[in-house]
Design an enzyme around this catalytic site. Structure first.
Site, PDB file in Angstrom:
ATOM      1  N   SER A 233       8.076 -47.162 -17.900  1.00 11.73           N
ATOM      2  CA  SER A 233       9.037 -47.031 -16.649  1.00 11.73           C
ATOM      3  C   SER A 233      10.605 -46.711 -17.004  1.00 11.73           C
ATOM      4  O   SER A 233      10.771 -45.657 -17.458  1.00 11.73           O
ATOM      5  CB  SER A 233       8.808 -48.598 -16.366  1.00 11.73           C
ATOM      6  OG  SER A 233       9.444 -48.661 -14.926  1.00 11.73           O
ATOM      7  N   ASP A 459       1.840 -45.171  -7.596  1.00 14.48           N
ATOM      8  CA  ASP A 459       2.625 -46.090  -8.434  1.00 14.48           C
ATOM      9  C   ASP A 459       3.962 -46.553  -7.215  1.00 14.48           C
ATOM     10  O   ASP A 459       4.807 -45.623  -6.937  1.00 14.48           O
ATOM     11  CB  ASP A 459       3.291 -45.573  -9.674  1.00 14.48           C
ATOM     12  CG  ASP A 459       4.128 -46.558 -10.399  1.00 14.48           C
ATOM     13  OD1 ASP A 459       4.965 -47.422 -10.026  1.00 14.48           O
ATOM     14  OD2 ASP A 459       4.140 -46.179 -11.756  1.00 14.48           O
ATOM     15  N   HIS A 487       1.378 -49.802 -11.378  1.00 12.48           N
ATOM     16  CA  HIS A 487       2.445 -49.308 -12.171  1.00 12.48           C
ATOM     17  C   HIS A 487       2.190 -49.005 -13.605  1.00 12.48           C
ATOM     18  O   HIS A 487       1.895 -49.962 -14.046  1.00 12.48           O
ATOM     19  CB  HIS A 487       3.638 -50.439 -12.065  1.00 12.48           C
ATOM     20  CG  HIS A 487       5.036 -49.861 -12.792  1.00 12.48           C
ATOM     21  ND1 HIS A 487       5.529 -48.769 -12.589  1.00 12.48           N
ATOM     22  CD2 HIS A 487       5.983 -50.611 -13.559  1.00 12.48           C
ATOM     23  CE1 HIS A 487       6.571 -48.429 -13.196  1.00 12.48           C
ATOM     24  NE2 HIS A 487       6.877 -49.714 -13.806  1.00 12.48           N
TER      25      HIS A 487
END
Length: 518
Positions: A233, A459, A487
């Site tokens: 991320s 996502d 995610h």
């Protein structure tokens, strides 16, 4: 329900100014343990190839100490300001899980996202979540708390009680109401000045560029000529920034759940709002096939019900047993949290069932998990404050009301339900003590080694289009697609993704084409 690795949303309505989410983390406990170099600790590389004013940092002795079963911890010093190394230093906290097999390749640095997620706690508490057994066998897995996070010269802002007021206040006027902007600016300035006072001069230097430079120091001090790195991320932006700064020092980098470094803050908000709205629709489509779903009819009618629910708690907040109230901001937080993974969709059903019955406590429970707040009212990490500090320095901001109104309209057009609660977030950073955020642009990392960029097609937090964009920007970027929900993708059950990543780290094998994993 596990906390997600995710990029924290930069924007939110003015009830809380900003929402944050990250891993549930605790501190590294090392009291009364003897100091030593640690069994099998790697030796730092010679510091002769760095600038003279950095040699004391690259040449420092690293003292590893036991800090758990098969773990060792260390603290190192890094320049507070990399442009002026003599101006002072910061402490960085590291943890190392030594390679379990005899065929050690080197070190693998990991970052869980955020910004504000603790790599120390990722390795200490969730090593199997961070990397699979195959990589644990071949690499020393190194977690670190980026500057400003956790144990690494942390950002400090408000007391727990004042943090509650900041995050859960339902009395602030909303955009469009009389006096809302000045009230929001006042709240933002009060918060920012508290962060400046309680953190100190290092607050100015909490940036991703500085954190990427810290990673090169770590690389050298753990004895690796090249950096091997797995970033989730926000960690993808950190890794891409490293590759831009030190392309010749890149080894094997995997960026999972990619952020597009070139997008504006408005585009971040709009894309993420649309991503969460898409994830909510996916949840509802699944929910409506079951007997325990709190909704009836079709997805559109259920979306309308949720929109009305948010408006109703905004007009008349629900009161929890502890006296805190649930307005639209807190309810939106509670909705977003389970959307990071389809494994958590049952929590959404429980949430909607309870709120529609007038019960605030489950929404507060989810929001507390989101903000790392325990049952006693203690915030167990500084992840929210670190998130704000990084983003206010990493993005430019503008709280001109006409500009924000135009941007809000764009966001709401792409996400009619989520958009209205994910706008006007520039108020916080425009009133930060150091408001001159960096300009964003594409990252090419010319001269780097191969880099894998992983994107999940649905996502909600880091949309697939961002992975596609970053892979194209990078000179040696290679897109790896996971066709699914949730995610990030590595170590989440896809054998295709895991084998692709493991083969790359261990043998340097780059897929000849996107494997389009499931």
């Amino acid at each position: 329900m596990p906390r997600p690795n995710q990029t924290r949303r930069r924007v939110m309505g003015t009830l809380a100014l900003v929402i944050a989410a990250g891993l549930t983390l605790t501190g590294c406990v090392t009291a009364f343990l003897p100091s030593s170099t640690g069994k099998g600790a790697p030796s730092p590389l010679p510091a002769t190839e760095v600038a003279e004013n950095l040699r004391s940092f690259y040449g420092q002795e690293v003292s590893w100490r036991e800090c758990g079963s098969k773990l060792s911890c260390a603290d190192i010093k890094t320049p507070m300001n990399w442009e002026d190394p003599g101006a002072g230093d910061l402490t960085l906290s590291l943890v190392r899980s030594a390679a379990t097999g005899s065929n050690r390749i080197g070190s693998l640095l990991v970052n869980p996202g955020g910004p504000g997620g603790s790599g120390v706690e990722l390795v200490k508490d969730s090593l199997d979540f961070a990397v699979d057994k195959t990589l644990q066998s071949r690499f020393d897995v190194i977690g670190f708390d980026p500057r400003g996070v956790g144990e690494s010269s942390p950002v400090k802002c408000l007391s727990d009680r004042d943090t509650d007021k900041f995050l859960f206040d339902t009395t602030q006027p909303r955009p469009g109401q009389d006096g809302w902007l000045e009230a929001a600016r006042t709240q933002a300035r009060t918060y920012g000045e508290a962060c400046k006072k309680n953190t100190g001069p290092e607050l100015e230097f909490i940036t991703t560029v500085n954190s990427a430079r810290d990673m090169d120091l770590i690389r050298s001090l753990v004895g690796d000529p090249k950096l091997n790195y797995l970033g989730y991320s926000y960690g993808t932006f950190l890794g891409a920034t490293y590759a831009e700064l030190y392309p010749k020092n890149t080894g094997r980098l995997v960026l999972d759940g990619a952020i597009d470094p070139a997008v504006s803050s408005t585009e971040v908000s709009a894309t993420q709002a649309a991503g969460f709205e898409s994830a909510l629709r996916a949840y509802l489509a699944d929910c409506l096939t079951g007997s325990k779903c709190p909704f009836r009819g079709d997805v559109e009618s259920a979306m309308s019900t949720i929109s009305n629910l948010l408006e109703s708690v905004d007009a008349s907040p629900l009161k929890g047993k502890d006296g805190r109230k649930v307005g639209s901001s807190t309810l939106m937080t509670a909705i977003i949290f389970p959307l990071y993974s389809p494994n958590n969709w049952s929590a959404l059903s429980d949430l909607f069932t309870s709120v529609m019955a007038g019960d605030a406590d489950y929404a507060l429970y989810l929001a507390d998990m989101y903000f790392d707040r325990d049952a006693s009212g203690t915030y167990t990490s500084n992840s929210n404050d670190a998130f704000n500090a990084y983003n206010c320095r990493d993005y430019p901001s503008n709280d001109d009301p006409a500009v924000m109104e135009q941007e809000a309209a764009k966001i709401e057009a792409r996400a009619p339900i989520f958009g209205k609660y994910m706008s006007y977030g520039d108020v916080l950073c425009a009133n930060w003590p150091y408001p001159d955020g960096a300009e964003r642009g594409p990252i090419h990392a010319q001269g780097s080694a191969d880099i894998l960029v992983i994107g999940t097609t649905n996502d909600p937090a880091t949309p697939y289009a961002w992975a596609q964009s970053l892979a194209k920007q990078l000179e040696k970027g290679h897109l790896v697609t996971y066709q699914g929900e949730g995610h990030t993708a590595y170590n989440k059950g896809s054998k295709c993704i895991n084998s692709t990543v493991d083969d790359f780290f261990i043998d340097g094998k780059v897929p000849s084409s996107d494997p389009r994993c499931r």
